[in-house]
Scaffold this active site. Structure first.
Site, PDB file in Angstrom:
ATOM      1  CG  HIS A  15      -6.343   0.868   1.043  1.00  0.00           C
ATOM      2  ND1 HIS A  15      -5.399   1.482   0.246  1.00  0.00           N
ATOM      3  CD2 HIS A  15      -5.642   0.293   2.065  1.00  0.00           C
ATOM      4  CE1 HIS A  15      -4.197   1.297   0.752  1.00  0.00           C
ATOM      5  NE2 HIS A  15      -4.322   0.571   1.856  1.00  0.00           N
ATOM      6  CD  GLU A  43      -1.824   7.666   9.037  1.00  0.00           C
ATOM      7  OE1 GLU A  43      -1.357   8.439   8.173  1.00  0.00           O
ATOM      8  OE2 GLU A  43      -2.831   6.961   8.846  1.00  0.00           O
ATOM      9  CB  CYS A  74      -0.936  -0.001   1.196  1.00  0.00           C
ATOM     10  SG  CYS A  74      -1.907  -1.521   1.318  1.00  0.00           S
ATOM     11  CG  PHE A  89      -0.073  -5.738   4.362  1.00  0.00           C
ATOM     12  CD1 PHE A  89      -0.590  -4.948   5.370  1.00  0.00           C
ATOM     13  CD2 PHE A  89      -0.927  -6.636   3.737  1.00  0.00           C
ATOM     14  CE1 PHE A  89      -1.916  -5.028   5.747  1.00  0.00           C
ATOM     15  CE2 PHE A  89      -2.265  -6.731   4.105  1.00  0.00           C
ATOM     16  CZ  PHE A  89      -2.760  -5.926   5.106  1.00  0.00           C
ATOM     17  CE  LYS A 116      -5.515   4.266   1.969  1.00  0.00           C
ATOM     18  NZ  LYS A 116      -4.638   5.472   2.057  1.00  0.00           N
ATOM     19  CG  HIS A 119      -1.971   4.449   5.011  1.00  0.00           C
ATOM     20  ND1 HIS A 119      -1.784   4.347   3.656  1.00  0.00           N
ATOM     21  CD2 HIS A 119      -2.150   3.170   5.450  1.00  0.00           C
ATOM     22  CE1 HIS A 119      -1.841   3.081   3.286  1.00  0.00           C
ATOM     23  NE2 HIS A 119      -2.067   2.341   4.356  1.00  0.00           N
TER      24      HIS A 119
END
Length: 412
Positions: free
Chosen positions: A339, A313, A163, A398, A334, A302
């Site tokens: 996403h 975050e 991502c 990830f 998002k 994010h």
């Protein structure tokens, strides 16, 4: 001395618009591009909704034969790159092709072609597999196809960091210009994996929201958040060495003023609990831009809508900005488009550029009540009008990949 990097072209394919202009107009309208999955029958699936690209016709953006040799993730990337090229006003015939390159990533490539061809193996035998299966599938083909379509002969790579791919691609493209490897770079990310394998895989990971309400599914920082909504699309920008852009009279949207890239070295799916890696990426970006935390006006988070991401975050922002964290306006794109995985960073970078241009910070749609530890200013309940000189955009992938870009208003 590092050379300055200007943003001179924007291109996007998203669930709320198939050009950068359509996308941004939809953002200002507060449009949410989430709905029922139409690509396959979800009867046996817990997850029923996603953020699909709508009305995209590949042959409207490229040669029909070329389009047939691309999967959707490559088609989206080529369409976005073509738009960014037109928007930039460049004439590549007048440029040294070896000084113009592309870094566009995809986190996954094409799961769809794997599904189709494996079915052929099971039902018809291995001899019936499409000879183009591998070049259709592999993630570097987005960058390769852009290079072929536009005649870009310089550095051509793709960063694959899940991502964080799109943000790393833009950061690495900026580095290529800063240190003289190129004068022009097409950069960003692309993704299309709303398919049985993609949805089943993320569902088994308990990463996706199981809400069936499109307006309450992607709800970053909300106390009722239960996962992210799978999206698709592409965001590609033209980056250019500043003096090169000025010499040709280019319209300059903004500058890439800083880039930070770190690793959590912690867990394959969860960010570090203290947000340390993401905080360091933000700090590195600010240090390169030679600014203090109090100068950051806006952060495009994010903000996936998963419990761990949003909490950690938030901790990262507090760590990186200190006392200034309470004053900065934060949102998550998002909440409108889901996403986009490897494409997220590219589209969210465009959001930052347009925010700087217009002083319009969109609200985090769908989010109502944040939990106790998510206690910053997430632009909930309505947009914020504010002069934005510096914006940070975060992407976390990830594997523990963290990327932050510092985008600066161009002031000559």
């Amino acid at each position: 001395m590092k050379r300055r990097v200007a943003v001179t072209g924007l291109g996007a394919v998203t669930p709320i618009g198939n050009t950068a202009e359509e996308f941004w107009n939809s953002v200002k309208e507060g449009k949410v591009g989430i709905g029922e999955i139409t690509r396959f029958d979800t009867s046996d699936y817990k997850v029923k909704i996603a953020a699909e690209v709508k009305g995209f016709v590949a042959k409207d953006h490229m040669d029909f034969k070329a389009a047939k040799r691309m999967e959707a993730f490559s088609q989206y990337a080529v369409a976005a790159a073509e738009e960014a090229y037109r928007d930039s006003g460049l004439d590549l015939k007048e440029e040294d092709a070896y000084r113009a390159g592309v870094i566009v990533g995809s986190g996954i490539g094409s799961l769809q072609v794997v599904e189709r061809e494996y079915e052929k193996i099971l039902t018809k035998g291995p001899g019936r597999v499409n000879p183009l299966m591998v070049p259709l599938m592999i993630s570097n083909m987005a960058a390769g196809n852009i290079s072929i379509q536009l005649g870009l002969k310089g550095k051509c790579t793709n960063v694959v960091t899940a991502c964080a791919s799109g943000t790393h691609c833009i950061g690495d493209a900026a580095r290529a210009i800063q240190y003289g490897d190129a004068d022009i770079m097409f950069a960003g990310g692309t993704e299309s994996c709303i398919c049985p394998t993609g949805v089943a895989g993320f569902t088994s990971l308990t990463a996706l929201s199981t809400s069936q309400d499109p307006l309450r599914a992607s709800i970053p920082f909300d106390r009722e958040r239960d996962g992210f909504v799978l999206g698709e699309g592409a965001g590609v920008v033209v980056l250019e060495e500043l003096e090169h852009a000025k010499a040709r009279g280019a319209r300059i949207y903004a500058e890439v003023a800083g880039y930070g890239a770190t690793a959590d070295a912690y867990h394959i799916t969860s960010p570090a609990e203290d947000g340390g890696g993401a905080a360091k990426a933000m700090t590195l970006a600010m240090e390169e831009g030679r600014i203090e935390p109090a100068q950051v006006d806006y952060i495009n988070a994010h903000g996936t809508g998963t419990h761990h991401n949003d909490l950690f975050e938030t901790r990262a922002i507090k760590s990186a900005l200190g006392r200034a964290a309470k004053d900065v306006v934060i949102n998550s794109t998002k909440s409108m488009i889901g996403h986009l995985l490897g494409a997220a960073g590219g589209v969210e970078f465009i959001t930052c550029v347009k925010t700087i241009q217009e002083g319009f910070i969109h609200q985090t749609m769908g989010t109502r009540n944040t939990d106790e530890e998510c206690d910053l200013n997430y632009a909930i309940g309505g947009p914020v009008e504010k002069n934005v000189t510096y914006a940070l955009t975060n992407s976390l992938g990830f594997g523990g990949h963290n990327a932050t870009l510092l985008v600066k208003k161009y002031e000559g």
